[in-house]
Design a protein around this motif. Structure first.
Motif, PDB file in Angstrom:
ATOM      1  N   LEU A  88       0.972  -1.244  -0.152  1.00 23.85           N
ATOM      2  CA  LEU A  88      -0.070  -0.056  -0.116  1.00 23.85           C
ATOM      3  C   LEU A  88       1.001   1.292  -0.149  1.00 23.85           C
ATOM      4  O   LEU A  88       2.060   1.120   0.263  1.00 23.85           O
ATOM      5  CB  LEU A  88      -0.830   0.020   1.057  1.00 23.85           C
ATOM      6  CG  LEU A  88      -1.940  -1.175   1.338  1.00 23.85           C
ATOM      7  CD1 LEU A  88      -2.567  -0.953   2.390  1.00 23.85           C
ATOM      8  CD2 LEU A  88      -2.686  -1.332   0.075  1.00 23.85           C
ATOM      9  N   LEU A  89       0.339   2.463  -0.193  1.00 23.25           N
ATOM     10  CA  LEU A  89       1.138   3.385  -0.674  1.00 23.25           C
ATOM     11  C   LEU A  89       1.659   4.362   0.447  1.00 23.25           C
ATOM     12  O   LEU A  89       2.776   5.036   0.344  1.00 23.25           O
ATOM     13  CB  LEU A  89       0.342   4.492  -1.630  1.00 23.25           C
ATOM     14  CG  LEU A  89       1.189   5.851  -2.231  1.00 23.25           C
ATOM     15  CD1 LEU A  89       2.165   5.387  -3.247  1.00 23.25           C
ATOM     16  CD2 LEU A  89       0.224   6.677  -2.668  1.00 23.25           C
ATOM     17  N   SER A  90       0.964   4.435   1.532  1.00 20.45           N
ATOM     18  CA  SER A  90       1.286   5.502   2.685  1.00 20.45           C
ATOM     19  C   SER A  90       1.133   4.732   4.130  1.00 20.45           C
ATOM     20  O   SER A  90       0.558   3.743   4.261  1.00 20.45           O
ATOM     21  CB  SER A  90       0.533   6.572   2.484  1.00 20.45           C
ATOM     22  OG  SER A  90      -0.884   6.228   2.886  1.00 20.45           O
ATOM     23  N   PRO A  91       1.696   5.533   5.137  1.00 21.27           N
ATOM     24  CA  PRO A  91       1.505   4.921   6.344  1.00 21.27           C
ATOM     25  C   PRO A  91       0.051   5.004   6.658  1.00 21.27           C
ATOM     26  O   PRO A  91      -0.538   4.260   7.315  1.00 21.27           O
ATOM     27  CB  PRO A  91       2.289   6.080   7.394  1.00 21.27           C
ATOM     28  CG  PRO A  91       3.417   6.684   6.238  1.00 21.27           C
ATOM     29  CD  PRO A  91       2.497   6.467   5.015  1.00 21.27           C
ATOM     30  N   ASP A  92      -0.758   5.953   6.451  1.00 19.93           N
ATOM     31  CA  ASP A  92      -2.097   5.918   6.847  1.00 19.93           C
ATOM     32  C   ASP A  92      -2.870   4.807   6.072  1.00 19.93           C
ATOM     33  O   ASP A  92      -3.936   4.363   6.671  1.00 19.93           O
ATOM     34  CB  ASP A  92      -2.810   7.323   6.140  1.00 19.93           C
ATOM     35  CG  ASP A  92      -2.438   8.668   7.310  1.00 19.93           C
ATOM     36  OD1 ASP A  92      -1.939   8.165   8.340  1.00 19.93           O
ATOM     37  OD2 ASP A  92      -3.036   9.636   7.147  1.00 19.93           O
TER      38      ASP A  92
END
Length: 656
Positions: free
Chosen positions: A40-44
């Motif tokens: 997935l792309l981001s920490p969130d």
């Protein structure tokens, strides 16, 4: 078949092609995101993954208070429930109640491009009301290709912002549709606009700003039907909050979802409904609306002081200032009332859009938002002028729709300049400005062609279709090529090595509980992991252990004190108080001055600070209470020329 039917069919076919184009652009990163395993792309996105996995297993329950946050005390999720409920619900339908984290991740990665491509439909319907069918089609085409819009809805970007933009577009389309109707039809359309507004509020807690703009516009342009928008938004937001929160006590704050959002909307709804009552023509309707306004006012009145206080803190947050006069953290009921100002300074999305050197900032804006961003102020002026010139009842719907575009476009232009995280909102209006500009150029060319005697149909087609596409290519596609390359390469995503390392930590010391199983363990009962705050959601989703610091700002100052400590005894005490069994380190040299300032420390040489001494040491035990147990498989060069692992994991021997 008459000309109107032909044009309608051509428009529908064009819109379908634009949807396919938007979908294709947003799926560009698939290869880079899935090669060697899904990222997935981001920490969130990993925060949403963990929460959505719990939803898939325990549907429709959405976690609110979580012992894996703010370890060892536990904390509340700041996000509203809608986005995680959607991911978790789809995953449960697809994979059943035993859906694994990996299966939920597939759903989380795939939904954003679908939602993002769906944006073109409400954008078209809104733009058609405001600017006409032709401009609407080219605005939708511009949005399909706009890098900023694609980046925030690309494959793997499992964050709620794509759903926010969809909620706003649904409101704009429904509101413009309501303005074009009369009587009962307007009231029904207004109810739909209120429902879309509630969906937006149940997707992003900061959407109270959009609610204020929406209800202001409704009061000005919808007459008594404005009450339908207000009552639907208020009632559905309160119902959603009640179902999601249950009996949990949560902060009453702008920065997290709780009872602040329903109270804020109810207060605005009371005023709008009262104004609608005064404008109602029938006595029964006037009495009913007045009673509804009084009921909303009575419900909000006991929380009015808290509402004013929380709204003030929220305004300070948007402006990236300290909300508390003395700079102290404001924390209550397991969450923040306002974020620490020193935390916001290290959050990329919270910084002003043009932060830093002007040249690189403007280049980045041109790449991601195209010339549409720079055309937007001019377009807002033209739209305002044209709306003011429109006279008569027949022009009222378009005048109202343009006012809607000016109000929201101007507001989000300002908000994006203050905080770049609003870029996915302003992208909608940049696309409208691009579509408008493309058609204006085509019209200008068409007038010149009229100078020739009976211009040939191909020339008219060039002026009407091909020329606007050339304009979009020049103003949007050409400057966006570097952004498309970053999109395709999945350049902003975490490295596989970090994900692998945290999976190895889970295998090295399997956690004693499944974080998606109910009942949840007691806060502090499972030994946690101390890592830099940006890694907190990775820790909970992949290592399946509580995180002592995370992107919600829980533990922010504690990790700043730890990593900037010069005294090992203080560092050990911090790790013990945080009940951590493991410590994750990386190269923090660039941010250590800010960490030291947040900890209230005087400047010191980097080599004396705990983060540097531990991470850059070759010793198995760099300090007496830490033992290195895992290294990442990729490295980076230290200032002295050595190649060090990018991440390291230490066991706290004196910990739990």
């Amino acid at each position: 078949m008459d000309g109107t039917t032909k044009r309608a069919r051509a428009g529908a076919a064009g819109l379908a092609l634009i949807f396919v184009l938007a979908l294709a652009v947003r799926f560009l990163p698939v290869s880079a995101a899935t090669s060697g395993g899904l990222r997935l792309l981001s920490p969130d996105a990993y925060g949403h993954l963990r929460r959505a996995t719990s939803v898939a297993r325990n549907f429709p329950r959405v976690p609110v208070r979580d012992p894996y946050l703010n370890h060892p005390d536990g904390g509340v999720w700041i996000w509203p429930p809608a986005f995680d409920l959607l991911i978790g619900g789809v995953a449960r339908a697809a994979y059943g109640p035993a859906a694994t984290t990996e299966e939920v991740a597939r759903v989380a990665a795939t939904l954003p491009p679908l939602l993002g491509a769906l944006h073109v439909f409400p954008l078209f319907f809104f733009a058609r009301r405001a600017f006409g069918r032709r401009r609407a089609l080219f605005a939708a085409a511009a949005y399909a290709l706009l890098p900023a819009a694609a980046i925030w809805s690309e494959f793997g970007h499992a964050d709620h912002h794509v759903a926010e933009a969809l909620g706003l577009l649904l409101f704009l389309a429904a509101a413009a549709g309501a303005a074009a109707r009369r009587g009962r039809a307007r009231a029904l359309a207004a109810l739909g606009a209120g429902a879309a507004l509630a969906l937006l509020l149940l997707t992003w807690q900061g959407a109270v700003a959009s609610a204020a703009l929406a209800l202001l516009w409704s009061a000005l342009f919808l007459g008594p039907a404005a009450a339908a928008v207000a009552l639907a938004a208020s009632g559905l937001t309160a119902l959603g909050a009640a179902l999601a929160l249950g009996g949990e006590t949560v902060p009453f704050a702008f920065v997290s979802f709780g009872w602040f959002q329903p109270a804020f909307v109810a207060a605005l709804a009371a005023a709008v409904t009262l104004a609608a009552a005064l404008r109602a023509r029938s006595r029964p309707l006037r009495a009913g609306l007045a009673a509804a306004a009084l009921a909303l006012g009575a419900a909000v009145l006991p929380r009015l002081p808290d509402l004013v206080s929380a709204t003030g803190r929220g305004s300070a947050y948007v402006a990236v200032r300290a909300a508390a006069a003395d700079g102290a953290d404001e924390f209550a009921d397991g969450g923040y009332l306002s974020y620490p100002a020193d935390f916001l300074k290290v959050v990329f999305e919270a910084r002003p859009l043009l932060d830093g050197a002007a040249g690189p900032a403007l280049v980045r804006v041109a790449e991601e938002l195209s010339a549409g961003f720079f055309l937007l102020p001019v377009a807002l002026g033209l739209w305002s002028f044209s709306a003011l010139r429109m006279k008569g009842t027949a022009a009222a719907p378009r005048r109202a729709a343009r006012a809607l575009a000016v109000l929201f476009g101007g507001a989000f232009l300002v908000l994006t300049l203050l905080q770049r995280r609003n870029v996915y909102y302003v992208a909608l209006f940049a696309a409208l400005a691009l579509g408008d500009a493309a058609v204006r150029v085509a019209l200008l060319a068409g007038r010149r062609l009229k100078g020739a005697a009976r211009p040939a149909p191909p020339l008219r087609a060039v002026a009407a279709v091909v020329l606007p596409l050339v304009v979009l290519a020049a103003l949007e596609v050409a400057p966006g090529l570097p952004a498309y390359a970053r999109l395709k390469d999945y350049a902003e995503a975490p490295g596989r090595d970090l994900l692998d390392l945290l999976g190895r930590l889970r295998a090295f010391d399997p956690p004693p509980a499944d974080p998606a199983a109910l009942p949840l363990p007691k806060a502090g009962s499972i030994p946690g992991v101390m890592a830099p705050w940006a890694l907190g959601h990775f820790v909970t989703a992949l290592a399946e252990r509580p995180a002592a610091a995370d992107p919600f700002a829980y533990g922010w100052r504690r990790q700043a004190r730890l990593f900037s400590a010069t005294d090992d005894a203080e560092a050990l005490a911090l790790l013990r108080r945080a009940a951590c069994r493991y410590l994750v380190t990386t190269d923090l040299r660039p941010v250590l001055p800010r960490y030291a300032a947040a900890a209230g420390r005087a400047a010191a040489s980097p080599e004396s600070l705990f983060a540097v001494r531990v991470h850059e040491s070759d010793a198995l035990r760099p300090v007496p209470f830490l033992t290195r147990v895992l290294d990442s498989r990729t490295g980076s060069r230290a200032p002295d020329g050595r190649i060090l692992p990018r991440f390291r994991v230490f066991r706290v021997d004196a910990g739990p």
